[in-house]
Design a protein around this motif. Structure first.
Motif, PDB file in Angstrom:
ATOM      1  N   LEU A  51     -13.216 -30.661 -13.444  1.00 57.36           N
ATOM      2  CA  LEU A  51     -13.266 -32.026 -13.962  1.00 57.36           C
ATOM      3  C   LEU A  51     -14.057 -32.075 -15.266  1.00 57.36           C
ATOM      4  O   LEU A  51     -13.630 -32.691 -16.243  1.00 57.36           O
ATOM      5  N   GLN A  55     -10.676 -31.330 -17.549  1.00 59.60           N
ATOM      6  CA  GLN A  55     -10.174 -32.702 -17.592  1.00 59.60           C
ATOM      7  C   GLN A  55     -10.928 -33.564 -18.597  1.00 59.60           C
ATOM      8  O   GLN A  55     -10.331 -34.393 -19.273  1.00 59.60           O
ATOM      9  N   SER A  90      -5.619 -35.851 -20.248  1.00 59.13           N
ATOM     10  CA  SER A  90      -6.364 -34.613 -20.032  1.00 59.13           C
ATOM     11  C   SER A  90      -6.802 -34.022 -21.364  1.00 59.13           C
ATOM     12  O   SER A  90      -6.096 -34.092 -22.362  1.00 59.13           O
ATOM     13  N   GLU A  92      -6.968 -30.871 -21.953  1.00 61.69           N
ATOM     14  CA  GLU A  92      -6.530 -29.478 -21.849  1.00 61.69           C
ATOM     15  C   GLU A  92      -6.860 -28.758 -23.155  1.00 61.69           C
ATOM     16  O   GLU A  92      -6.442 -29.187 -24.226  1.00 61.69           O
ATOM     17  N   ILE A 385      -6.188 -28.699 -10.777  1.00 67.50           N
ATOM     18  CA  ILE A 385      -5.756 -29.793 -11.657  1.00 67.50           C
ATOM     19  C   ILE A 385      -4.776 -29.267 -12.694  1.00 67.50           C
ATOM     20  O   ILE A 385      -3.747 -29.889 -12.991  1.00 67.50           O
TER      21      ILE A 385
END
Length: 555
Positions: A51, A55, A90, A92, A385
């Motif tokens: 997270l 994220q 996100s 990423e 995730i």
């Protein structure tokens, strides 16, 4: 009183850490400025947090502080990042800006450490020789002003000084070299075994990827512990070769580095006639503005930030700053294999690749693709995730369908990607956004870029080869990203302050000195003239060693 230094280095990341180390070891008094923190290892002791890092992008530049806008063409309204992330937002790390602070992008990277091949430095000539001059792509494709042979000693220096693991003899298509890597390959991920076996049955030549990760103890840093949190994450044991644990500590140890974190450069200063650099203005973490002086200023931030600093400082006499934007299209291909791959284990690139289709070796094809790419197996560093975001697009991402799919398939996932060539083109460039500003009132950088037909065709062609490998692996199912993906940043963004001999077509010389301003250097991926299928960082660091050597010769 205004402070004066022998040199000012802006950005203490992949190239900035190296240049600061080389200059301070030679006795120069260097001011190092970075807009991010000066991390210590204690900051990363507990980093297994998807997270926080994947994220929420804990170590990357945030849109609220560093806005960047994008548009596909000049007639479109730009959108502010994270336009690439979709509705979930996100962060990423592959599709935005790199990490900031000491270590820069080497904090978050997956550590693939490739040398460019000989032909990558003469791409225009190689394409003309293979396909004829009439096949050359529209735009500003050119050969580099230096060759692979010129850069080879500096590639070796990166491998030795920063620490690279691998086994060069395994790749029959690799570039010539004097010595092997200083460490053997890291532990192979279980999902890579079926990839290697399938590739060999197809007559291909898989080789273990070279990585800037310790496979054994090296220079006082331990070997990788295969924690499974690598790309997008800092390393908690110092096994990943980031300048935060290599060059920056060495520079600090000289006593000649004055490192000021949380310090954002606002403007580059020049002499009255604009011909020579005189220093910079920066704002510190407390909001206080400072002006510092030096006859040598080296911009070693991310390529896009180097460009933004040049533009906000009015340095663009020949109109070349920000031109020739190039990035990578990954063409992600995901398979479900019969056997467990345990993708949550090990590093992102604890795997193999094939170079049979790379660069000028691209097979004759019906799509008009002029330049190839390696095909790279990815076996580890896949947490839940991220696995969710890689799911089969045909499967609903909610309720029992989601739960059952992850239960049945997560531990059997295998990924492949390529990095297809994005030719420089007048339609692809960076400039300053006339409407969006950051919290200091400075214009955001605006990117104008869209995927050209050759880009999409390259992904399609490489996808055919990936599909053959997946079928040979016995994949139960597979799917691939669209040839024109929604992202236009890849953290592999280059070319925007191109090197060259002619100021009419380039921004810097070979060593990174800006043509129009003596003593001002812009070093890094922005210098790239063309862009093949390999990760940029080892070439960025080789250029940093080359530039540092030149700077010391001039001192």
């Amino acid at each position: 009183m205004t402070e004066r230094f022998d040199a000012i280095v802006v950005g203490m990341g992949s190239s900035g850490g190296i240049i600061a180390e080389q200059l301070t070891k030679a006795g120069l008094r260097v001011l190092g400025l970075d807009k991010g923190p000066d991390y210590t290892q204690e900051d990363f002791l507990v980093k297994q947090d998807e997270l926080r890092y994947y994220q929420r992008g804990a170590i990357v530049a945030g849109v609220d502080v560093d806005p960047v806008t994008w548009r596909a063409g000049e007639n479109e309204t730009p959108r502010v990042l994270p336009w690439s992330a979709g509705e979930l937002g996100s962060d990423e790390p592959l599709y935005g800006l790199p990490s900031i602070g000491t270590g820069g992008g080497t904090l978050h990277w997956g550590a693939a450490a490739y040398r460019f091949r000989e032909s990558d430095f003469r791409m225009r000539s190689a394409i003309a020789e293979r396909f004829g001059k009439e096949a050359l792509p529209e735009g500003s494709l050119a050969d580099w002003p230096i060759s692979y042979a010129d850069l080879e000693p500096y590639y070796e220096k990166v491998e030795r000084e920063q620490g690279i693991s691998g086994r060069a003899a395994d790749n029959p298509f690799g570039p010539p070299r004097e010595h092997d890597y200083p460490m053997p390959p890291v532990t192979q991920g279980p999902g890579d075994v079926p990839f290697v076996e399938a590739a060999r049955r197809l007559g291909l030549h898989p080789f273990r990827q070279p990585l800037a990760i310790n496979s054994v103890e090296y220079r006082g840093r331990p070997a990788c512990v295969n924690c499974g949190f690598c790309h997008g994450y800092p390393c908690h044991v110092k096994a990943k070769s980031t300048t935060q644990v290599t060059s920056v500590p060495a520079a600090k140890a000289t006593g000649n580095l004055d490192l000021r974190p949380l310090s954002r450069v606002l403007r580059i200063h020049r002499s009255n006639d604009g011909s020579r650099v005189t220093g910079v203005t920066y704002v510190d973490g407390a909001g206080t503005t400072h002006e510092v002086r030096s006859d040598l200023v080296v911009l070693t931030a991310y390529a896009l930030e180097n460009v933004r600093l040049l533009l906000v400082s009015g340095i663009n006499r020949d109109g070349q700053v920000g031109r020739n934007f190039m990035t990578h299209n990954f063409g992600w291909f995901t398979s479900i294999l019969p056997e467990p791959t345990n993708p949550f284990l090990g590093t992102f690139n604890a795997s193999s690749a094939v170079d049979d289709y790379t660069s000028e070796l691209v097979p004759d094809n019906d799509l008009g693709v002029l330049w190839g790419s390696p095909i790279i197996s990815v076996t580890g560093d896949l947490q839940p995730i991220e696995a969710y975001h890689l799911m089969d697009p045909r499967v609903p991402k909610w309720g029992l369908s989601l739960k059952h799919w992850l239960r049945d398939n997560y531990r059997h996932l295998h990924r492949m990607y390529s990095q297809t060539t994005n030719f420089p083109h007048p339609r692809h460039y960076c400039d300053l956004d006339p409407n969006v500003k950051d919290r200091w009132g400075q214009p955001a950088l605006r990117i104008t870029h869209d995927w050209e037909p050759h880009d999409a065709n390259s992904v399609t062609l490489m996808g055919r080869y990936k599909e053959k490998i997946a079928r040979e692996m016995g994949a139960k199912d597979y799917w691939m990203d669209e040839p024109r993906p929604p992202y236009h940043l890849s953290t592999h963004d280059v070319g925007v302050h191109r090197m060259g001999e002619d100021p009419a077509t380039s921004v810097t010389n070979v060593y990174g000195e800006v043509h129009e301003c003596r003593g001002l250097y812009a070093v890094g991926g922005g210098q790239f003239v063309s862009y093949g299928g390999y990760n940029p960082n080892q070439t960025i660091q080789a250029l940093a060693y080359l530039s540092a050597e030149h700077l010391l010769e001039q001192a």
